[in-house]
Design a protein around this motif. Structure first.
Motif, PDB file in Angstrom:
ATOM      1  N   THR A 160      -6.227   3.812  -4.051  1.00 16.71           N
ATOM      2  CA  THR A 160      -5.805   4.805  -5.041  1.00 16.71           C
ATOM      3  C   THR A 160      -6.967   5.123  -5.974  1.00 16.71           C
ATOM      4  O   THR A 160      -8.042   4.525  -5.892  1.00 16.71           O
ATOM      5  N   ARG A 161      -6.741   6.029  -6.912  1.00 15.55           N
ATOM      6  CA  ARG A 161      -7.793   6.383  -7.870  1.00 15.55           C
ATOM      7  C   ARG A 161      -8.127   5.240  -8.818  1.00 15.55           C
ATOM      8  O   ARG A 161      -9.177   5.232  -9.457  1.00 15.55           O
ATOM      9  N   LEU A 162      -7.201   4.278  -8.919  1.00 13.43           N
ATOM     10  CA  LEU A 162      -7.438   3.130  -9.800  1.00 13.43           C
ATOM     11  C   LEU A 162      -8.235   2.018  -9.117  1.00 13.43           C
ATOM     12  O   LEU A 162      -8.572   1.033  -9.755  1.00 13.43           O
ATOM     13  N   ASP A 163      -8.532   2.203  -7.858  1.00 15.82           N
ATOM     14  CA  ASP A 163      -9.291   1.200  -7.103  1.00 15.82           C
ATOM     15  C   ASP A 163     -10.778   1.352  -7.423  1.00 15.82           C
ATOM     16  O   ASP A 163     -11.477   2.164  -6.835  1.00 15.82           O
TER      17      ASP A 163
ATOM     18  N   MET B  20      -4.307  -7.135  -8.106  1.00 11.64           N
ATOM     19  CA  MET B  20      -4.709  -5.729  -8.176  1.00 11.64           C
ATOM     20  C   MET B  20      -4.727  -5.039  -6.816  1.00 11.64           C
ATOM     21  O   MET B  20      -5.020  -3.839  -6.730  1.00 11.64           O
ATOM     22  N   ARG B  21      -4.390  -5.772  -5.744  1.00 12.29           N
ATOM     23  CA  ARG B  21      -4.468  -5.179  -4.415  1.00 12.29           C
ATOM     24  C   ARG B  21      -3.535  -3.979  -4.248  1.00 12.29           C
ATOM     25  O   ARG B  21      -3.727  -3.155  -3.346  1.00 12.29           O
ATOM     26  N   LYS B  22      -2.544  -3.858  -5.137  1.00 12.18           N
ATOM     27  CA  LYS B  22      -1.614  -2.731  -5.052  1.00 12.18           C
ATOM     28  C   LYS B  22      -2.301  -1.392  -5.319  1.00 12.18           C
ATOM     29  O   LYS B  22      -1.784  -0.340  -4.945  1.00 12.18           O
ATOM     30  N   VAL B  23      -3.463  -1.436  -5.980  1.00 13.11           N
ATOM     31  CA  VAL B  23      -4.158  -0.178  -6.275  1.00 13.11           C
ATOM     32  C   VAL B  23      -5.158   0.177  -5.185  1.00 13.11           C
ATOM     33  O   VAL B  23      -5.838   1.193  -5.280  1.00 13.11           O
ATOM     34  N   ARG B  24      -5.232  -0.650  -4.137  1.00 15.53           N
ATOM     35  CA  ARG B  24      -6.178  -0.399  -3.048  1.00 15.53           C
ATOM     36  C   ARG B  24      -5.975   1.013  -2.480  1.00 15.53           C
ATOM     37  O   ARG B  24      -4.865   1.421  -2.150  1.00 15.53           O
TER      38      ARG B  24
ATOM     39  N   ASP C 205       0.814  -1.213   0.000  1.00 14.44           N
ATOM     40  CA  ASP C 205       0.000   0.000   0.000  1.00 14.44           C
ATOM     41  C   ASP C 205       0.850   1.266   0.000  1.00 14.44           C
ATOM     42  O   ASP C 205       0.571   2.238   0.705  1.00 14.44           O
TER      43      ASP C 205
ATOM     44  N   TYR D 242     -10.136  -7.526  -2.729  1.00 12.44           N
ATOM     45  CA  TYR D 242      -8.797  -8.050  -2.963  1.00 12.44           C
ATOM     46  C   TYR D 242      -8.416  -9.082  -1.897  1.00 12.44           C
ATOM     47  O   TYR D 242      -7.786 -10.099  -2.198  1.00 12.44           O
TER      48      TYR D 242
END
Length: 289
Positions: free
Chosen positions: A204-207, A198-202, A3, A139
């Motif tokens: 963020t605006r991409l979530d 995809m948990r890396k975008v948790r 994160d 996620y």
């Protein structure tokens, strides 16, 4: 990296199945810092003891600081290897366990994690996860359902070759009007792997899941809780009303359920939090004669 934070760890795994301690040092920083992963004396901010006996060991408590460390300790009595071999060896009194932790930390909280996990989830295997406060969003659900040990456990209980499927009702589909659960079998694993990655975008605006109303509320609660605890620790009533502070710290247990049920509980949680903070922030008037 987790994160957006840098994480350095050192695991001392021991032979847990033979009574050895399992200890993990975890350092989380905003930027890359060249430093040893092992905590030095009095460097610990959060001292999380899933096993109270291990947690009271002086060599581990040395990392705690009586002026800054917050300790969270499970009071569940887990027998050590020595206790299993020698039935004359018993658990120490809880008072001695608490005295050791209280003396080494600024604030200490105690919870019977095994009992609470059984009450909430019907399985004491979630005790340590409960202590960690794991957040279960889409996620995390994907990660849990890809657990390599899950299929082994199912076959151990129901026999080799047992077929199984997950019954899920994702909030996204529910918001689109789907009123029934969907069944996900082994063929869903590729999709779950993509979702897990995809948990890396948790956050963020991409979530894409973060835009849901419930998810926004859930994530706002994290900051609200942190601010509330810090306010409580800075009030005049902190020392005169420790029971009130403990109740405030335990309030997140009110936030349960899904969708409208959770939102109703959040409203009750916020109302009670406001009441407790108001009690703590009232001026303390000394009684005189």
């Amino acid at each position: 990296m987790v994160d957006g934070k840098q994480v350095r760890t050192l695991d001392q795994t021991g032979l847990a199945q033979k009574g050895g301690a399992v200890v993990s040092d975890v350092k989380v920083t905003s930027a890359v810092v060249e430093q040893a992963p092992k905590l030095a004396d009095a460097e610990c901010d959060l001292y999380l003891a899933c096993d109270a006996l291990v947690g009271t060991d002086a060599q581990y408590l040395a990392a705690a600081d009586p002026h800054r460390t917050v300790a969270v300790v499970s009071t569940t009595e887990a027998p050590t290897g020595k206790m299993i071999i020698d039935t004359t060896v018993s658990f120490p009194e809880q008072s001695s366990v608490r005295a050791a932790v209280d003396g080494a930390s600024a604030h200490a909280f105690y919870v019977d994690a095994r009992r609470l996990a059984e009450d909430l989830f019907g399985d004491d295997q979630y005790a340590n996860i409960l202590l960690l406060g794991a957040y279960k969003d889409e996620y995390e659900v994907a990660r849990l359902h890809l657990d390599e040990d899950l299929e082994t456990e199912i076959e151990a209980q129901f026999g080799e070759g047992s077929r199984f499927a997950f019954q899920l009702h994702p909030p996204v589909l529910r918001a689109l009007g789907m009123k029934r659960k969907i069944s996900l079998g082994p063929r869903s694993r590729p999709a779950l792997r993509v979702l897990r990655s995809m948990r890396k975008v948790r956050g963020t605006r991409l979530d894409i899941f973060g835009y849901a109303g419930v998810r926004r509320v859930e994530r706002a609660l994290v900051e609200e809780y942190r601010d509330a605890v810090l306010r409580a620790l800075d009030t005049e009533g902190f020392h005169s009303g420790p029971d009130t502070v403990v109740e405030l710290a335990a309030l997140p247990d009110m936030v349960r359920g899904y969708e409208h049920i959770k939102l109703a509980n959040v409203a009750a949680y916020r109302a009670r939090q406001a009441e407790l903070l108001a009690q703590l922030e009232r001026p303390v008037v000394a009684a005189g004669r």
